[in-house]
Design an enzyme around this catalytic site. Structure first.
Site, PDB file in Angstrom:
ATOM      1  N   ARG A 100     -19.933  -6.696  21.912  1.00 27.91           N
ATOM      2  CA  ARG A 100     -18.988  -6.167  20.915  1.00 27.91           C
ATOM      3  C   ARG A 100     -17.934  -5.405  21.699  1.00 27.91           C
ATOM      4  O   ARG A 100     -18.233  -4.379  22.320  1.00 27.91           O
ATOM      5  CB  ARG A 100     -19.707  -5.253  19.922  1.00 27.91           C
ATOM      6  N   GLN A 130     -20.631 -12.251  11.497  1.00 22.44           N
ATOM      7  CA  GLN A 130     -20.612 -11.783  10.112  1.00 22.44           C
ATOM      8  C   GLN A 130     -20.304 -12.942   9.164  1.00 22.44           C
ATOM      9  O   GLN A 130     -20.965 -13.114   8.137  1.00 22.44           O
ATOM     10  CB  GLN A 130     -19.548 -10.679   9.951  1.00 22.44           C
TER      11      GLN A 130
HETATM   12  N1   CP Z   1     -20.597  -5.567   9.486  1.00 25.92           N
HETATM   13  C1   CP Z   1     -20.861  -5.071  10.716  1.00 25.92           C
HETATM   14  O1   CP Z   1     -20.589  -5.709  11.750  1.00 25.92           O
HETATM   15  O2   CP Z   1     -21.526  -3.886  10.700  1.00 25.92           O
HETATM   16  P1   CP Z   1     -21.694  -2.931  11.979  1.00 25.92           P
HETATM   17  O3   CP Z   1     -20.326  -2.534  12.434  1.00 25.92           O
HETATM   18  O4   CP Z   1     -22.518  -1.745  11.479  1.00 25.92           O
HETATM   19  O5   CP Z   1     -22.422  -3.694  13.037  1.00 25.92           O
END
Ligand code: CP
Length: 303
Positions: A100, A130
């Site tokens: 990420r 997602q």
């Molecule tokens: N929707 C999502 O990616 O949630 P987080 O940012 O909590 O991982």
């Protein structure tokens, strides 16, 4: 099959359908207690530059359920060590990298330098994990994506971009309902205009944009990294709040979706997110199963 999972656009309709079918199977195996430790003895690195609840928890839980082990590495890439060098180190020790990052180029560089699969766990450009989980959720609630009218209300951000990529693989109609100037990445719109299986359009009129929709999707008005724009955006996006009145313009049985976390009282009201039409926690649940499918498919593909 593409060796990395950086963008839904790297996969064909058939490959994405296979991933969704595998996600359904893994979900059923988890529900019924069937042993599915398909990645026994493997190790997955989790490189996170940004905070996370759903993505981190579901990857770590899923990796454990698949018989593998996750190692969390929370650090900003490029400061202590470049993306390329991080990737070249990790690839000597682990069997996959989940990352990420702020810049989308960071996951592309890691994929270039790693000889193990790299999975995009969200970048400023895309959030394919997602949207794969969202597709699984819509298949459960509506039997498929074909023919659906989906209104994405809010910023043309990384979430919308991944929805636009999905629209190039499945025949549904996607409308971005946003204030003028917040349409997002022009290249994404150009790609979707050329390749959409249904249609991808933009409306600056909230009521018109959601009219007759099967699904209203929204996301926060200021994404991670845009915190300094929060108050300016709150004013511009206020007419685009998903509230009971806006929901009433969609189909009477329209679903409400949100990737979470939600800023209740901003992009969505409590009333809508807590309503029977809301499937936000089904989406969150399916992050687990969709990502397990991604890891199994990519890691088995590499042998
Ligand atoms: N929707 C999502 O990616 O949630 P987080 O940012 O909590 O991982």
């Amino acid at each position: 099959m593409h060796p990395n999972f950086l963008s839904l656009a790297d996969f064909s309709t058939e490959e994405l359908s296979d991933l969704l079918n595998l996600a359904d199977l893994l979900k059923e195996q988890q529900r019924t207690g069937v042993d599915h430790r398909e990645l026994k003895g493997k190790v997955v690195a989790m490189v996170f530059e940004k905070p996370s609840l759903r993505t981190r928890m579901t990857f770590e839980a899923g990796i454990f359920q698949l018989g593998a082990h996750a190692i969390f590495y929370p650090d900003k890439l490029g400061a202590r060590e470049s993306e390329a060098d991080v990737a070249r180190n990790l690839t000597r020790w682990v069997d996959a990298i989940v990352a990420r990052t702020f810049r989308h180029e960071s996951v592309e560089i890691m994929a270039e330098y790693a000889s193990v699969p790299v999975v995009n766990a969200l970048t400023d450009r895309l959030h394919p994990c997602q949207v794969l989980a969202d597709a699984q959720t819509l298949r459960e609630h509506r039997g498929g994506l074909d023919g659906l009218k989906i209104a994405f209300v809010g910023d043309g951000n990384n979430m919308f971009a991944s929805w636009a990529n999905l629209a190039t693989r499945f025949p549904f109609d996607l409308t971005l309902v946003c204030p003028e100037g917040y349409e997002g990445d022009e290249a994404i719109h150009a790609f979707a205009a050329k390749e959409a299986k249904g249609s991808v359009s933009v409306s600056n009129d909230p009521a018109e944009g959601v009219r007759g929709a099967d699904v209203i999707y929204t996301d926060v008005w200021a994404s991670m990294g845009q915190e300094d724009e929060k108050s300016a955006r709150a004013l511009v996006f206020a007419p685009y709040q998903v509230n009971a009145e806006l929901m009433s313009k969609a189909k009477s049985d329209a679903l409400f979706m949100h990737c979470l976390p939600a800023h209740r009282g901003e992009e969505v009201t409590d009333e809508v997110i807590e309503s029977d039409q809301s499937i936000v926690f089904d989406e969150a649940e399916n992050r687990l199963h969709a990502q397990k499918a991604i890891l199994v498919a990519l890691m088995k593909n590499r042998g």
